[in-house]
Motif scaffolding. Structure first.
Motif, PDB file in Angstrom:
ATOM      1  N   ASN A  65      58.376  -4.094  16.806  1.00 48.25           N
ATOM      2  CA  ASN A  65      57.742  -4.099  18.272  1.00 48.25           C
ATOM      3  C   ASN A  65      56.079  -3.676  18.037  1.00 48.25           C
ATOM      4  N   SER A  66      56.005  -2.526  17.178  1.00 52.02           N
ATOM      5  CA  SER A  66      54.681  -1.733  16.958  1.00 52.02           C
ATOM      6  C   SER A  66      53.772  -2.997  16.107  1.00 52.02           C
ATOM      7  N   LEU A  67      54.351  -3.937  15.384  1.00 48.84           N
ATOM      8  CA  LEU A  67      53.728  -4.840  14.817  1.00 48.84           C
ATOM      9  C   LEU A  67      53.206  -5.996  15.578  1.00 48.84           C
ATOM     10  N   ILE A  68      54.027  -6.417  16.362  1.00 49.13           N
ATOM     11  CA  ILE A  68      53.686  -7.389  17.337  1.00 49.13           C
ATOM     12  C   ILE A  68      52.810  -6.733  18.464  1.00 49.13           C
ATOM     13  N   ASP A  69      52.770  -5.670  18.746  1.00 49.81           N
ATOM     14  CA  ASP A  69      51.796  -4.937  19.781  1.00 49.81           C
ATOM     15  C   ASP A  69      50.495  -4.842  19.245  1.00 49.81           C
ATOM     16  N   GLU A  70      50.315  -4.594  17.850  1.00 44.30           N
ATOM     17  CA  GLU A  70      49.247  -4.403  17.079  1.00 44.30           C
ATOM     18  C   GLU A  70      48.385  -5.678  17.114  1.00 44.30           C
ATOM     19  N   VAL A  71      49.353  -6.806  16.554  1.00 43.53           N
ATOM     20  CA  VAL A  71      48.763  -8.252  16.590  1.00 43.53           C
ATOM     21  C   VAL A  71      48.336  -8.874  17.745  1.00 43.53           C
ATOM     22  N   LYS A 104      46.993  -6.883  20.396  1.00 40.49           N
ATOM     23  CA  LYS A 104      45.940  -6.486  20.925  1.00 40.49           C
ATOM     24  C   LYS A 104      44.869  -7.085  20.158  1.00 40.49           C
ATOM     25  N   PHE A 105      44.917  -7.312  18.684  1.00 38.97           N
ATOM     26  CA  PHE A 105      43.921  -8.007  17.935  1.00 38.97           C
ATOM     27  C   PHE A 105      43.606  -9.277  18.438  1.00 38.97           C
ATOM     28  N   CYS A 106      44.582 -10.135  18.945  1.00 40.31           N
ATOM     29  CA  CYS A 106      44.192 -11.414  19.528  1.00 40.31           C
ATOM     30  C   CYS A 106      43.378 -11.425  20.694  1.00 40.31           C
ATOM     31  N   THR A 107      43.693 -10.616  21.508  1.00 36.80           N
ATOM     32  CA  THR A 107      43.299 -10.144  22.776  1.00 36.80           C
ATOM     33  C   THR A 107      41.610  -9.926  22.810  1.00 36.80           C
ATOM     34  N   LYS A 108      41.337  -8.900  21.386  1.00 30.38           N
ATOM     35  CA  LYS A 108      40.168  -8.552  21.228  1.00 30.38           C
ATOM     36  C   LYS A 108      39.349 -10.018  20.765  1.00 30.38           C
ATOM     37  N   TYR A 109      39.689 -10.808  19.926  1.00 29.57           N
ATOM     38  CA  TYR A 109      39.150 -11.725  19.576  1.00 29.57           C
ATOM     39  C   TYR A 109      39.200 -13.289  20.278  1.00 29.57           C
ATOM     40  N   ASP A 110      39.941 -13.232  21.362  1.00 28.14           N
ATOM     41  CA  ASP A 110      40.434 -14.329  22.320  1.00 28.14           C
ATOM     42  C   ASP A 110      41.209 -15.226  21.521  1.00 28.14           C
ATOM     43  N   CYS A 116      38.785 -23.615   7.245  1.00 26.29           N
ATOM     44  CA  CYS A 116      39.157 -22.359   7.198  1.00 26.29           C
ATOM     45  C   CYS A 116      39.058 -21.604   8.559  1.00 26.29           C
ATOM     46  N   LEU A 117      38.008 -21.913   9.332  1.00 32.61           N
ATOM     47  CA  LEU A 117      37.812 -21.408  10.438  1.00 32.61           C
ATOM     48  C   LEU A 117      38.932 -21.654  11.563  1.00 32.61           C
ATOM     49  N   LYS A 118      39.457 -22.803  11.440  1.00 32.90           N
ATOM     50  CA  LYS A 118      40.644 -23.337  12.240  1.00 32.90           C
ATOM     51  C   LYS A 118      41.911 -22.404  11.658  1.00 32.90           C
ATOM     52  N   ALA A 119      41.859 -22.272  10.565  1.00 28.37           N
ATOM     53  CA  ALA A 119      43.213 -21.458  10.248  1.00 28.37           C
ATOM     54  C   ALA A 119      43.085 -19.995  10.612  1.00 28.37           C
ATOM     55  N   CYS A 120      41.760 -19.520  10.426  1.00 30.91           N
ATOM     56  CA  CYS A 120      41.643 -18.101  10.956  1.00 30.91           C
ATOM     57  C   CYS A 120      41.810 -17.794  12.048  1.00 30.91           C
ATOM     58  N   LEU A 121      41.648 -18.789  13.206  1.00 28.57           N
ATOM     59  CA  LEU A 121      41.913 -18.292  14.636  1.00 28.57           C
ATOM     60  C   LEU A 121      43.185 -18.935  15.179  1.00 28.57           C
ATOM     61  N   THR A 122      44.123 -18.622  14.275  1.00 27.29           N
ATOM     62  CA  THR A 122      45.630 -18.843  14.654  1.00 27.29           C
ATOM     63  C   THR A 122      46.323 -17.643  14.730  1.00 27.29           C
ATOM     64  N   PHE A 123      47.484 -17.640  15.479  1.00 28.80           N
ATOM     65  CA  PHE A 123      48.346 -16.448  15.570  1.00 28.80           C
ATOM     66  C   PHE A 123      49.002 -15.997  14.484  1.00 28.80           C
ATOM     67  N   GLU A 124      49.297 -17.342  13.635  1.00 26.65           N
ATOM     68  CA  GLU A 124      50.137 -17.247  12.506  1.00 26.65           C
ATOM     69  C   GLU A 124      49.247 -16.445  11.420  1.00 26.65           C
ATOM     70  N   LEU A 142      44.654 -17.203  20.864  1.00 26.52           N
ATOM     71  CA  LEU A 142      45.982 -17.657  21.872  1.00 26.52           C
ATOM     72  C   LEU A 142      47.126 -16.993  21.127  1.00 26.52           C
ATOM     73  N   THR A 143      47.849 -16.477  21.899  1.00 25.08           N
ATOM     74  CA  THR A 143      49.281 -15.739  21.685  1.00 25.08           C
ATOM     75  C   THR A 143      50.350 -16.583  22.087  1.00 25.08           C
ATOM     76  N   PRO A 144      51.325 -17.293  21.358  1.00 26.62           N
ATOM     77  CA  PRO A 144      52.232 -18.028  21.601  1.00 26.62           C
ATOM     78  C   PRO A 144      53.381 -17.454  22.554  1.00 26.62           C
ATOM     79  N   ASN A 145      54.156 -18.323  23.414  1.00 23.33           N
ATOM     80  CA  ASN A 145      55.330 -17.909  24.288  1.00 23.33           C
ATOM     81  C   ASN A 145      56.553 -17.903  22.968  1.00 23.33           C
TER      82      ASN A 145
END
Length: 271
Positions: A87-93, A95-101, A27-35, A103-106
């Protein structure tokens, strides 16, 4: 709650029995994914758009006229989200990924389909997957579902029922919408009956709104139906009374179908 949930999963993965550790790590591994983060934010946005509509239909005393307006509002907002919300959704996601370290995909890389080997990649990019296969497709599903459930006939049906309601001294009474409701029952209202119904409606609204005070302050259509019988006005306005009975039958019919589908789920199995 994202941070505390991960802290709890992390604690379970360290301090419990082997089986619970494995489940918590998964569960933890799944939670910590961009998807997962993307889907959580996206579905939160979708459900926020349709929340008022859903809440309105769950109320015991339904304001059908406003509910139909909310159907249009939900459709419009979903379409605006589809056209301008990426664009606004991706920006929000992001920022969230940056806050919790996280990985954001290319987005320019090719998308790797879950469960396949690394060398069996899809023929489209990560950007295409999230924008077309997920974002557009889910919004289109939502719009299609709203269009299927609330087509032109259904909306005419609901608005006609709303006009029969006597809340606030028959403020929602509109004869044209009630006549359109009657047209949906051609076996019960032929062209001659429609002429008679029109005449009955003209007399009825003046009768119960301006003269007969027994019909003031009634709570809904069911109380109105009972009062028509008690006052023997169901004999005076038989076609109107027939239409009221049809309107009262609709929720029962809908509930019967829903209960049948729920019962089917109980006997379904993977086999």
């Amino acid at each position: 709650m994202f941070g505390p949930i991960n802290d709890v999963l992390d604690a379970i993965a360290v301090n419990t029995c082997f089986e619970e550790k494995c489940r918590a790590k998964g569960c933890l591994k799944a939670c910590l994914t961009f998807e997962i983060v993307f889907m959580l934010h996206f579905m939160c946005t979708i459900l926020a758009i349709t929340n008022e509509l859903n809440t309105t239909f769950q109320r015991k005393e339904q304001d059908i006229a406003n509910a139909m307006i909310l159907v249009g509002v939900s459709k419009n907002r979903l379409q605006v989200l589809r056209d301008n919300g990426w664009n606004s959704l991706i920006d929000e996601v992001s920022k969230f990924c940056t806050k919790y370290d996280l990985l954001t995909p290319n987005f320019d890389e090719l998308y790797v389909i879950l469960g396949r080997s690394r060398w069996r990649i899809a023929k489209y990019t990560i950007l295409h997957h999230y924008r077309v296969e997920v974002f557009y497709k889910i919004i289109d599903w939502q719009l299609q579902e709203l269009n299927n459930r609330f087509d032109e006939v259904t909306i005419d049906l609901f608005l006609g029922i709303a006009c029969l309601n006597l809340v606030e001294s028959f403020s929602s009474f509109e004869m044209e919408k009630i006549l359109k409701l009657a047209e949906l029952y051609p076996d019960d209202f032929d062209k001659h009956s429609m002429v008679d119904l029109h005449s009955q409606l003209e007399n009825y609204i003046i009768d119960v709104r301006d003269h007969d005070k027994r019909f003031s302050n009634l709570k809904g259509l069911s109380y109105f139906s009972k009062k028509l019988v008690e006052a023997k006005k169901h004999r005076t306005y038989p076609l109107l009374f027939r239409l009221v009975k049809f309107a009262l039958l609709l929720p029962v019919t809908t509930a019967t179908v829903e209960k049948t589908l729920s019962a089917m789920k109980l006997i379904k199995s993977d086999l």
